[in-house]
Design a protein around this motif. Structure first.
Motif, mmCIF file in Angstrom:
data_model
loop_
_atom_site.group_PDB
_atom_site.id
_atom_site.type_symbol
_atom_site.label_atom_id
_atom_site.label_comp_id
_atom_site.label_asym_id
_atom_site.label_seq_id
_atom_site.Cartn_x
_atom_site.Cartn_y
_atom_site.Cartn_z
ATOM 1 N N PRO A 114 -63.839 -18.666 -8.793
ATOM 2 C CA PRO A 114 -64.862 -18.528 -9.845
ATOM 3 C C PRO A 114 -64.412 -19.207 -11.134
ATOM 4 C CG PRO A 114 -64.422 -16.426 -8.783
ATOM 5 C CD PRO A 114 -63.355 -17.367 -8.319
ATOM 6 N N LEU A 115 -65.351 -19.768 -11.853
ATOM 7 C CA LEU A 115 -65.023 -20.499 -13.073
ATOM 8 C C LEU A 115 -64.370 -19.601 -14.115
ATOM 9 C CD1 LEU A 115 -65.195 -23.268 -14.428
ATOM 10 C CD2 LEU A 115 -67.434 -22.602 -15.353
ATOM 11 N N VAL A 116 -64.754 -18.337 -14.147
ATOM 12 C CA VAL A 116 -64.203 -17.404 -15.145
ATOM 13 C C VAL A 116 -62.716 -17.164 -14.909
ATOM 14 C CG1 VAL A 116 -64.391 -15.090 -16.116
ATOM 15 C CG2 VAL A 116 -66.447 -16.293 -15.372
ATOM 16 N N LEU A 117 -62.320 -17.095 -13.639
ATOM 17 C CA LEU A 117 -60.924 -16.810 -13.293
ATOM 18 C C LEU A 117 -60.075 -18.069 -13.164
ATOM 19 C CD1 LEU A 117 -61.440 -14.049 -10.577
ATOM 20 C CD2 LEU A 117 -60.904 -13.743 -13.000
ATOM 21 N N LEU A 118 -60.686 -19.236 -13.379
ATOM 22 C CA LEU A 118 -59.971 -20.488 -13.170
ATOM 23 C C LEU A 118 -58.699 -20.616 -14.022
ATOM 24 C CD1 LEU A 118 -59.968 -23.167 -11.643
ATOM 25 C CD2 LEU A 118 -61.330 -24.142 -13.502
ATOM 26 N N PRO A 119 -58.722 -20.361 -15.344
ATOM 27 C CA PRO A 119 -57.488 -20.499 -16.136
ATOM 28 C C PRO A 119 -56.366 -19.592 -15.642
ATOM 29 C CG PRO A 119 -59.404 -20.373 -17.569
ATOM 30 C CD PRO A 119 -59.881 -20.021 -16.195
ATOM 31 N N LEU A 120 -56.717 -18.347 -15.302
ATOM 32 C CA LEU A 120 -55.700 -17.411 -14.845
ATOM 33 C C LEU A 120 -55.103 -17.829 -13.509
ATOM 34 C CD1 LEU A 120 -54.153 -14.732 -15.074
ATOM 35 C CD2 LEU A 120 -56.121 -13.603 -14.013
ATOM 36 N N LEU A 121 -55.958 -18.192 -12.557
ATOM 37 C CA LEU A 121 -55.481 -18.553 -11.227
ATOM 38 C C LEU A 121 -54.701 -19.865 -11.231
ATOM 39 C CD1 LEU A 121 -58.518 -17.534 -8.993
ATOM 40 C CD2 LEU A 121 -56.393 -16.294 -9.400
ATOM 41 N N VAL A 122 -55.111 -20.808 -12.071
ATOM 42 C CA VAL A 122 -54.368 -22.067 -12.179
ATOM 43 C C VAL A 122 -52.972 -21.813 -12.737
ATOM 44 C CG1 VAL A 122 -54.238 -24.260 -13.411
ATOM 45 C CG2 VAL A 122 -56.372 -23.579 -12.317
ATOM 46 N N THR A 123 -52.890 -20.919 -13.732
ATOM 47 C CA THR A 123 -51.578 -20.565 -14.294
ATOM 48 C C THR A 123 -50.688 -19.927 -13.241
ATOM 49 O OG1 THR A 123 -52.597 -20.205 -16.464
ATOM 50 C CG2 THR A 123 -50.404 -19.288 -16.104
ATOM 51 N N ILE A 124 -51.259 -19.018 -12.456
ATOM 52 C CA ILE A 124 -50.492 -18.358 -11.398
ATOM 53 C C ILE A 124 -50.036 -19.367 -10.351
ATOM 54 C CG2 ILE A 124 -50.633 -16.683 -9.517
ATOM 55 C CD1 ILE A 124 -52.529 -15.055 -11.248
ATOM 56 N N GLU A 125 -50.931 -20.275 -9.959
ATOM 57 C CA GLU A 125 -50.581 -21.290 -8.961
ATOM 58 C C GLU A 125 -49.516 -22.242 -9.488
ATOM 59 O OE1 GLU A 125 -51.458 -21.792 -5.818
ATOM 60 O OE2 GLU A 125 -52.597 -19.918 -5.800
ATOM 61 N N LEU A 126 -49.570 -22.563 -10.791
ATOM 62 C CA LEU A 126 -48.558 -23.445 -11.386
ATOM 63 C C LEU A 126 -47.189 -22.778 -11.373
ATOM 64 C CD1 LEU A 126 -47.777 -26.028 -12.878
ATOM 65 C CD2 LEU A 126 -48.439 -24.903 -15.020
ATOM 66 N N ILE A 127 -47.165 -21.495 -11.743
ATOM 67 C CA ILE A 127 -45.896 -20.760 -11.717
ATOM 68 C C ILE A 127 -45.365 -20.676 -10.292
ATOM 69 C CG2 ILE A 127 -44.820 -18.518 -12.131
ATOM 70 C CD1 ILE A 127 -46.782 -18.119 -14.433
ATOM 71 N N SER A 128 -46.267 -20.437 -9.343
ATOM 72 C CA SER A 128 -45.866 -20.364 -7.937
ATOM 73 C C SER A 128 -45.315 -21.700 -7.447
ATOM 74 C CB SER A 128 -47.065 -19.938 -7.087
ATOM 75 O OG SER A 128 -46.747 -19.956 -5.714
ATOM 76 N N TYR A 129 -45.936 -22.796 -7.881
ATOM 77 C CA TYR A 129 -45.478 -24.121 -7.461
ATOM 78 C C TYR A 129 -44.104 -24.434 -8.050
ATOM 79 C CZ TYR A 129 -45.564 -29.104 -6.379
ATOM 80 O OH TYR A 129 -45.250 -30.360 -5.892
ATOM 81 N N LEU A 130 -43.919 -24.105 -9.334
ATOM 82 C CA LEU A 130 -42.630 -24.351 -9.971
ATOM 83 C C LEU A 130 -41.537 -23.454 -9.399
ATOM 84 C CD1 LEU A 130 -43.728 -24.729 -13.712
ATOM 85 C CD2 LEU A 130 -43.157 -26.545 -12.088
ATOM 86 N N ALA A 131 -41.925 -22.277 -8.922
ATOM 87 C CA ALA A 131 -40.950 -21.351 -8.339
ATOM 88 C C ALA A 131 -40.369 -21.874 -7.038
ATOM 89 C CB ALA A 131 -41.589 -19.988 -8.112
ATOM 90 N N LYS A 132 -41.037 -22.844 -6.417
ATOM 91 C CA LYS A 132 -40.498 -23.428 -5.185
ATOM 92 C C LYS A 132 -39.142 -24.080 -5.433
ATOM 93 C CE LYS A 132 -45.027 -24.451 -3.125
ATOM 94 N NZ LYS A 132 -45.932 -25.521 -2.654
ATOM 95 N N ASN A 133 -38.928 -24.595 -6.664
ATOM 96 C CA ASN A 133 -37.641 -25.199 -6.990
ATOM 97 C C ASN A 133 -36.505 -24.203 -6.836
ATOM 98 O OD1 ASN A 133 -38.320 -28.006 -8.212
ATOM 99 N ND2 ASN A 133 -39.763 -26.638 -9.224
ATOM 100 N N VAL A 134 -36.802 -22.934 -7.124
ATOM 101 C CA VAL A 134 -35.779 -21.890 -7.068
ATOM 102 C C VAL A 134 -35.752 -21.211 -5.710
ATOM 103 C CG1 VAL A 134 -34.987 -19.736 -8.109
ATOM 104 C CG2 VAL A 134 -35.991 -21.512 -9.555
ATOM 105 N N SER A 135 -36.932 -20.892 -5.181
ATOM 106 C CA SER A 135 -37.005 -20.061 -3.968
ATOM 107 C C SER A 135 -36.373 -20.742 -2.756
ATOM 108 C CB SER A 135 -38.464 -19.703 -3.671
ATOM 109 O OG SER A 135 -39.235 -20.870 -3.418
ATOM 110 N N LEU A 136 -36.568 -22.050 -2.624
ATOM 111 C CA LEU A 136 -36.032 -22.753 -1.460
ATOM 112 C C LEU A 136 -34.510 -22.706 -1.442
ATOM 113 C CD1 LEU A 136 -36.682 -24.452 1.034
ATOM 114 C CD2 LEU A 136 -36.636 -26.491 -0.416
ATOM 115 N N GLY A 137 -33.883 -22.998 -2.571
ATOM 116 C CA GLY A 137 -32.423 -22.945 -2.640
ATOM 117 C C GLY A 137 -31.885 -21.534 -2.685
#
Length: 260
Positions: free
Chosen positions: A162-185
């Protein structure tokens, strides 16, 4: 000069086995240039030499009947090839197979070296595992931008959001994507570190029991059997963690290629 005290230092804490120490120190140009060989550098070099030796032993030289080393290497080759092509795709997965195969063998050999008593578990050190994971995620990101340009950011937008939740979900997805740098190692390093620490603690406990007298020596045979069984489990974990690293690395590359 060679620091012999470092090689035979008594380990008083389970974490001491993961400490990076200088083994060889050289000062040249009047002390203006300092060169050192650390224990992690030594064991990584040993790992690379072992990989080279096993590769030479596995070379068949066009013989009709393969030797045992060649059969083992071919079995490993097929296994990793199936993992990479199934995770990415049968076509484009061929391009990234050499990288994944090299990573698997490198991690596996260093995991097995860490199983040798009084050796150094290089893959249990987060400086190495984080470097590998950061490199893989960075490469996957570069591949994504090369293939899709700015459309790569659509990876951060969940389908049907939903467009209303877009900023929140994008932020969560960005944090999740950046966390891959840590989680894999972190996954690789934490599993290797925890297993070695547990073995070190249990071994010290059993040694103190068996060193307390004849009766306690006999009683100590029971937990000693458990330690031997746990060492076999650690051997299996060494293979599993190398495989998990390759599966996740292939999945990250697939995200960069296909945006899902």
């Amino acid at each position: 000069m060679l620091n012999k005290n470092i090689l035979f230092t008594e380990i008083r804490s389970p974490l001491d086995q993961f400490e990076i120490r200088d083994i060889l120190n050289l000062e040249i140009l009047g002390g203006n240039l300092h060169l050192s060989l650390t224990n992690i550098g030594l064991y990584l070099t040993i790992g690379c030499v072992l990989v080279l030796i096993l590769t030479i032993l596995g070379t068949n030289y066009n013989k009709l009947v393969s030797n045992n080393w060649s059969i083992a290497q071919e079995s490993l080759y097929v296994t990793i090839h199936n993992i990479v092509t199934s995770q990415i795709n049968p076509g484009r997965g061929q391009m990234y197979f050499p990288l994944m195969y090299t990573l698997f063998v490198f991690i596996l050999i260093n995991n097995l070296i860490g199983m040798v008593p009084y050796s150094f578990a290089s893959t249990g050190h987060f400086a190495l595992t984080f470097s590998l994971s950061f490199t893989i995620v960075l490469a996957a990101t570069i591949i994504g931008f090369k293939e899709h340009g700015l459309k790569f950011f659509s990876l951060l937008v969940p389908a049907g959001c939903p467009l209303v939740l877009l900023p929140l979900l994008v932020t969560i997805e960005l944090i999740s994507y950046l966390a891959k740098n840590v989680s894999l190692g972190l996954r690789l390093g934490a599993n290797i570190t925890s297993g070695h620490m547990l073995l070190s603690i249990l071994s010290g406990f059993v040694y103190n029991i068996m060193n307390s007298g004849v009766i306690f020596f006999i009683i100590g045979l029971i937990p000693l059997t458990f330690i031997i069984a746990f060492s076999g489990l650690e051997l299996v974990i060494a293979f599993i963690q190398a495989q998990v690293f390759i599966v996740l690395a292939s999945a990250y590359i697939k995200d960069g290629l296909d945006l899902h």
